[in-house]
Design a protein around this motif. Structure first.
Motif, short mmCIF file in Angstrom:
data_model
loop_
_atom_site.label_atom_id
_atom_site.label_comp_id
_atom_site.label_asym_id
_atom_site.label_seq_id
_atom_site.Cartn_x
_atom_site.Cartn_y
_atom_site.Cartn_z
N UNK A 15 0.81 -1.23 0.00
CA UNK A 15 0.00 0.00 0.00
C UNK A 15 0.84 1.27 0.00
N UNK A 16 1.97 1.26 0.70
CA UNK A 16 2.82 2.46 0.73
C UNK A 16 3.32 2.79 -0.66
N UNK A 17 3.71 1.78 -1.41
CA UNK A 17 4.15 2.02 -2.79
C UNK A 17 3.01 2.57 -3.64
N UNK A 18 1.82 1.98 -3.47
CA UNK A 18 0.67 2.41 -4.26
C UNK A 18 0.35 3.88 -4.00
N UNK A 19 0.36 4.28 -2.74
CA UNK A 19 0.05 5.68 -2.40
C UNK A 19 1.12 6.60 -2.96
N UNK A 21 6.39 3.52 -14.32
CA UNK A 21 7.45 2.61 -14.75
C UNK A 21 8.75 2.88 -14.00
N UNK A 22 9.05 4.17 -13.76
CA UNK A 22 10.26 4.50 -13.01
C UNK A 22 10.22 3.90 -11.61
N UNK A 23 9.10 4.10 -10.90
CA UNK A 23 9.01 3.60 -9.53
C UNK A 23 9.06 2.08 -9.48
#
Length: 694
Positions: free
Chosen positions: A319-323, A369-371
């Motif tokens: 979830x942290x990545x998604x946010x 794509x970068x993340x």
């Protein structure tokens, strides 16, 4: 350290202000929804006074929560967990009632049970907002990765990690050697500047910067295939027509990428650069790696075993990545809309259309794509893999539409530099040392489009030379980029282009394809590559029309008498075998190595009947793209053919002094040598049996 501390402090202040603003809005919304929660007197107040009441109330509530909660937690440590869970709601409600009572405006009022609901909602919103802003912060994100690394290391206690260095190859798609140097000089890329001996390391360089020269086809398909698989033989352009299969090959189409990879493996007998414990992230080709994510040559596979999109699922399951990525995505879409609107208002030239879905494609390339790719590389490093190759396409996508040296593109370079810094910092916590190599696959040359300059496309110019009717309304040439193909692959949409299958007909028309400022003309009803003599008999005015057009630099055809023949303006022509740097003939404006590049492409089995390279202005460094791009690559002329290689000084020099690094295949040999120096995988290995299968 002082500057970093101040930046961290300012970042914390900004987050606090943002949380307060969101809490204020939440309080206003709840006051409008809940009948027992009021922020105005019974006689009514102005909107400004109500807003002030909500702002002060939110601030006091936040302050009380931050001051009182630590004391309450210490006092209630002995309270059973279930009872404490129930007390939380009442304590939060009590804090809100106190905040309303001591509010200087004196207008706030709430029933006790309503105060509990309001406090719970405000706490949840404030917590979510604070967490979202924290994951947007690079320092906070890095600290989180450190905790993951420590956790992974504790789980791996007793495991024997390799003591030899691994290698991480980060490809900054489309960043030319000159653009990188200018970005470092302007202070846009402090991480790269530090590696080259700038501030931060006492002037001691840890890396060396080496330019290299691409093949005639200066685009990702040819360059990356050569770098990862050791051969880009028979890749004449980004897209080309093959007469034996009646198909148009497109480097960023999954089925074409898979076929090109198969051909390269068959041609070299090598599995690729990453055959032993390697990882391929965000690339067109796998390089023989077992660990794959966002690899286009694998996107043609269907079924649950398809690993081309696995990187997205692995990344967004957190979830942290998604946010973090969602917030950046929205910000990038809005940024592109603002930048394109400003460019139109300023009437900047050259300019191409940037509407429709482009803001979302750009946001996907520069954010999603970068993340995902950077996170995958970090995971590979924490797992101790031997070799990782990743492609970051952000700059290439923006430079196509905004220009290679535009402010828009410079902002992307700044963010890419932060990604390099993040990878370098995480490498310090990896279970083995890593050599970080940064490189590009090509550069980009600026210039307006052929259509804008002359009012007709290359296709219509060819039709005119053939005596065919030319449409009154010029049609814009399709412009395909790596980012668009990646978006389609991620969405399971076919990456196809109209007219990619062609069958010979009684009245056949030429097929005209564009790859940046390189054009290809093929006659599908003739099974072999037509010669100049055959073309002149069929269309007497075509070759002279092309060669003498002011937007065309030179034309390559096959001659029955001379073999390969280069045609220029005013009747200039020269046999390919007789051209070199001392006698460049029509290639004089295109710099050293142009004759060798043209001669090599002429030998390819699937070279087009007519190869057309646009004009090039050496003084301005500009070309004329046959696609809708104001920053283009794919042919000869300018910075597009001069990418870079940034390597640690701990590795051997790429080439000896006074020697040029030429061609993607030679870059592949350099990277292989460095892997051996790291005592990593002995590459290349023979390809697995299933990869050799047709």
């Amino acid at each position: 350290m002082g500057g970093r501390r101040w930046r961290r402090l300012l970042s914390g202040v900004w987050r606090s202000i943002a949380v307060w603003a969101v809490s204020t809005v939440t309080m206003l919304v709840l006051a409008g929804v809940l009948p027992d929660f009021q922020l105005e007197s019974s006689n009514g107040d102005s909107a400004t006074r109500i807003a002030v009441t909500a702002g002060v109330g939110a601030a006091v509530f936040g302050l009380l929560s931050s001051l009182v909660w630590p004391l309450l937690v210490r006092a209630l440590l002995l309270v059973p967990a279930l009872v404490l869970g129930l007390l939380v709601f009442f304590l939060n409600g009590s804090l809100l009632l106190i905040a309303l009572r001591i509010n200087p405006s004196g207008q706030g009022e709430a029933a006790p049970e309503t105060a509990v609901v309001v406090a719970a909602v405000m706490s949840a919103v404030a917590s979510a907002t604070g967490g979202a802003l924290a994951v947007r912060d690079d320092d906070a994100y890095r600290r989180r990765l450190y905790r993951l690394a420590d956790r992974r290391r504790r789980r791996g206690d007793g495991q024997a990690w390799p003591s030899t260095p691994g290698a991480v190859f980060l490809q900054l798609d489309g960043v030319g050697h000159e653009v990188l140097q200018e970005a470092v000089a302007k202070g846009l890329m402090p991480t790269v500047a530090q590696w080259l001996g700038g501030p931060g390391e006492g002037g001691r360089p840890t890396h060396r910067l080496t330019p290299w020269r691409t093949d005639w086809s200066s685009q990702t398909g040819a360059s990356q295939l050569g770098i990862l698989h050791g051969s880009n033989h028979d890749v004449p352009a980004f897209r080309w027509y093959e007469k034996d299969t009646h198909e148009v090959m497109v480097c960023n189409r999954p089925s074409s990428a898979a076929e090109l990879q198969r051909r390269a493996i068959e041609y070299t007998g090598d599995g690729g650069l990453l055959t032993v414990d390697g990882a391929s992230r965000g690339n067109l080709f796998s390089g023989g790696a077992d660990q794959l994510a966002l690899v286009l040559s694998m996107a043609a596979r269907r079924g649950r075993e398809n690993r081309s999109r696995s990187g997205y699922f692995a990344y967004f399951s957190d979830p942290a990545n998604a946010v973090r990525t969602a917030m950046s995505f929205v910000a990038e879409v809005l940024r592109e809309m603002g930048q394109s609107t400003w460019a139109r208002m300023k009437k900047r030239r050259p300019r191409v259309k940037r509407g429709g879905l482009y803001p979302f494609v750009r946001a996907f390339a520069t954010v999603v794509e970068r993340d995902v790719v950077v996170a995958a590389v970090i995971g590979d490093m924490l797992a101790g893999r031997n070799a990782v190759y990743a492609d970051l396409v952000a700059y290439d996508e923006v430079a196509h539409h905004s220009g290679p040296r535009s402010r828009d593109a410079e902002k992307v370079l700044e963010r890419l530099d932060r990604s390099l810094a993040l990878v370098a910092k995480v490498a310090e916590h990896a279970p083995r040392p890593y050599r970080i190599v940064v490189l590009s696959d090509h550069g980009q040359s600026p210039g307006e489009t052929f259509l804008t300059r002359y009012g007709l496309s290359l296709g219509n110019l060819v039709r005119a030379g053939c005596g065919l009717p030319v449409p009154r309304k010029a049609q814009r040439t399709h412009s395909g980029t790596e980012a668009r193909a990646a978006v389609r692959a991620a969405l399971r949409r076919p990456v196809e282009e109209r007219g990619e299958r062609h069958r010979p007909s009684r009245r056949s028309e030429p097929i005209v394809l564009a790859s940046g400022n390189l054009g290809l003309v093929s006659f599908p009803d003739v099974p072999h590559r037509m010669s100049r003599e055959e073309i002149d008999r069929r269309h007497p005015a075509l070759l002279s029309t092309l060669a003498n057009h002011p937007g065309v630099g030179f034309v390559l055809v096959r001659s029955e008498e001379y073999g390969g023949l280069v045609l220029g303006a005013n009747g200039a022509e020269a046999a390919v075998d007789q051209l070199d740097d001392a006698r460049p003939g029509p290639l004089a404006d295109f710099g050293p190595g142009a004759a060798d590049a043209v001669r090599r492409t002429h030998s390819f089995p699937h070279v087009a009947d007519i190869m057309v390279n646009s004009a090039y202005d050496p003084k301005e460094g500009e070309v004329l793209a046959f696609e809708e791009q104001i920053g283009s690559h794919g042919g000869l002329g300018g910075p597009q053919a001069r990418p870079f290689l940034l390597s640690p000084v701990a590795l051997s020099v790429p080439v000896e002094d006074d020697t040029d690094l030429v061609g993607a295949e030679q870059v592949h040999r350099v990277l292989r040598r460095w892997l051996r120096e790291c005592d990593g995988p002995q590459v290349p290995l023979a390809a697995p049996a299933d990869e050799r299968a047709a």
